[in-house]
Design a protein around this motif. Structure first.
Motif, short mmCIF file in Angstrom:
data_model
loop_
_atom_site.label_atom_id
_atom_site.label_comp_id
_atom_site.label_asym_id
_atom_site.label_seq_id
_atom_site.Cartn_x
_atom_site.Cartn_y
_atom_site.Cartn_z
N ARG A 193 2.32 23.10 42.01
CA ARG A 193 2.91 21.76 41.83
C ARG A 193 3.45 21.26 43.16
O ARG A 193 4.02 20.18 43.23
N ARG A 194 3.27 22.06 44.20
CA ARG A 194 3.87 21.70 45.48
C ARG A 194 3.21 20.45 46.05
O ARG A 194 3.88 19.57 46.55
N LYS A 240 18.11 23.79 42.43
CA LYS A 240 17.51 23.16 41.26
C LYS A 240 17.85 24.03 40.06
O LYS A 240 17.64 25.24 40.11
N GLY A 282 3.42 28.04 44.23
CA GLY A 282 3.69 26.66 43.80
C GLY A 282 3.88 26.45 42.31
O GLY A 282 3.92 25.32 41.85
N ARG A 295 4.35 17.25 44.22
CA ARG A 295 5.80 16.94 44.12
C ARG A 295 6.53 16.99 45.45
O ARG A 295 7.49 16.27 45.64
N ASP A 296 6.12 17.91 46.38
CA ASP A 296 6.93 18.09 47.60
C ASP A 296 6.28 17.39 48.80
O ASP A 296 5.10 17.18 48.86
N TYR A 346 4.65 22.59 31.69
CA TYR A 346 3.66 23.09 32.64
C TYR A 346 3.44 24.60 32.54
O TYR A 346 2.56 25.13 33.20
P1 ADP Z 1 6.72 29.06 43.94
O1 ADP Z 1 8.00 29.70 44.33
O2 ADP Z 1 6.10 29.64 42.71
O3 ADP Z 1 5.75 29.01 45.08
P2 ADP Z 1 8.40 26.71 43.65
O4 ADP Z 1 9.40 27.22 42.71
O5 ADP Z 1 8.82 26.58 45.09
O6 ADP Z 1 7.03 27.55 43.57
O7 ADP Z 1 7.86 25.32 43.13
C1 ADP Z 1 7.26 24.37 43.98
C2 ADP Z 1 7.84 22.99 43.67
O8 ADP Z 1 7.40 22.56 42.40
C3 ADP Z 1 9.35 23.01 43.62
O9 ADP Z 1 9.84 21.78 44.08
C4 ADP Z 1 9.65 23.16 42.13
O10 ADP Z 1 10.89 22.61 41.78
C5 ADP Z 1 8.49 22.41 41.51
N1 ADP Z 1 8.08 22.97 40.23
C6 ADP Z 1 7.20 23.98 40.01
N2 ADP Z 1 7.04 24.23 38.71
C7 ADP Z 1 7.83 23.35 38.06
C8 ADP Z 1 8.11 23.07 36.67
N3 ADP Z 1 7.51 23.75 35.67
N4 ADP Z 1 9.00 22.08 36.39
C9 ADP Z 1 9.60 21.38 37.37
N5 ADP Z 1 9.37 21.57 38.68
C10 ADP Z 1 8.51 22.54 39.04
#
Ligand code: ADP
Ligand code: MG
Length: 245
Positions: A240-241, A72, A112, A244-245, A81
């Motif tokens: 955001r997990r 990504k 997340g 979105r996931d 966000y």
């Molecule tokens: P972390 O590593 O902090 O636990 P991630 O980078 O894996 O979190 O993010 C979790 C999911 O949410 C991923 O799919 C990521 O692309 C999405 N995500 C998180 N923050 C954002 C953001 N500000 N804009 C777009 N997608 C985001």
């Protein structure tokens, strides 16, 4: 141009590994004839296509070698966000100057909130900039180094993590690290300290790293080397997990 000449040109291009030009030769020749291109414009068109095809292939190859958990880019990161994130700072980091200067990037925040996403996005920028990148989690790197130590191959494996120009170590602090693991982590950090930049992510504040590494002295030594000359990004908010996931 007769068929024999066309075939010969195709063979030459194959031999020179100019695969895109080989694939596109006939179309490019027709285009040049139709548009009455000059010799130099024709050559320019052929070589431009070949160079962009080779560049794209190279980027794909190096993206695969980097072993990202997902691909990504920064453009898909929604800054709405993360209002506290300094966009200027991120633009500066995206220029890859921190790599040239041998500086580290530390991304902190709860689970997340996009730490891995930003690390991958910066890694992709580095790949576009021509740098070799390797992504690993702290747990996976320590497991690999511990196994190598037990098998008497530590030197080889340390090289795996020191050779890439940019090393991304994700998820420091998700799993506790034992004393031997902390020592191996320290050895790696010390080597990179002399050689090249890293991006590190953690869900734990620096104050908690003593517990993460199970040893305050090692944690302090690691932090000394990492934080010196490092760019800090602090992400906030809810995960955001889930949505979105
Ligand atoms: P972390 O590593 O902090 O636990 P991630 O980078 O894996 O979190 O993010 C979790 C999911 O949410 C991923 O799919 C990521 O692309 C999405 N995500 C998180 N923050 C954002 C953001 N500000 N804009 C777009 N997608 C985001
Ligand atoms: Mg993550």
């Amino acid at each position: 141009m007769n068929a024999a000449q066309l075939e010969r040109l195709g063979e030459h291009l194959q031999r020179l590994r100019l695969f895109k030009s080989r694939e596109r030769l006939e179309a490019l020749l027709q285009e040049a004839a139709a548009k009455e291109l000059s010799y130099s414009d024709f050559l320019d068109a052929v070589l431009t296509e070949e160079v962009s095809a080779k560049t794209a292939k190279n980027i794909t190859m190096r993206t695969n070698l980097a072993r990202f958990p997902f691909v990504k880019d920064l453009d898909s990161f929604d800054f709405g966000y993360q209002p506290s994130l300094d966009k200027k700072q991120l633009t500066e980091l995206a220029s890859c100057r921190f790599i040239e200067h041998g500086e580290n990037v530390v991304i902190l925040g709860p689970p997340g909130v996009g730490k891995t996403h930003l690390a991958v996005g910066l890694g992709l920028k580095a790949i576009s900039g021509g740098y070799r990148v390797l992504f690993t989690t702290a747990a996976s790197m320590i497991a690999t180094l511990t196994k190598a130590l037990n098998e008497g191959r530590l030197e080889d494996k340390l090289k795996l993590y020191t050779v890439p120009r940019l090393l991304i170590i994700d998820e420091i602090g998700y799993l506790p690290i034992d004393r031997q693991g902390a020592n191996l982590f320290f050895q790696l950090i010390s080597r990179r300290y002399e050689r090249g930049p890293m991006i590190l992510t953690s869900n734990q504040s620096f104050g908690a790293w003593g517990e993460v590494f199970g040893d305050r002295v090692i944690a302090t030594a690691i932090l000394d080397r990492l934080v010196h000359n490092a760019h800090h990004l602090e992400l906030k908010g809810a995960s955001r997990r889930k949505t979105r996931d």
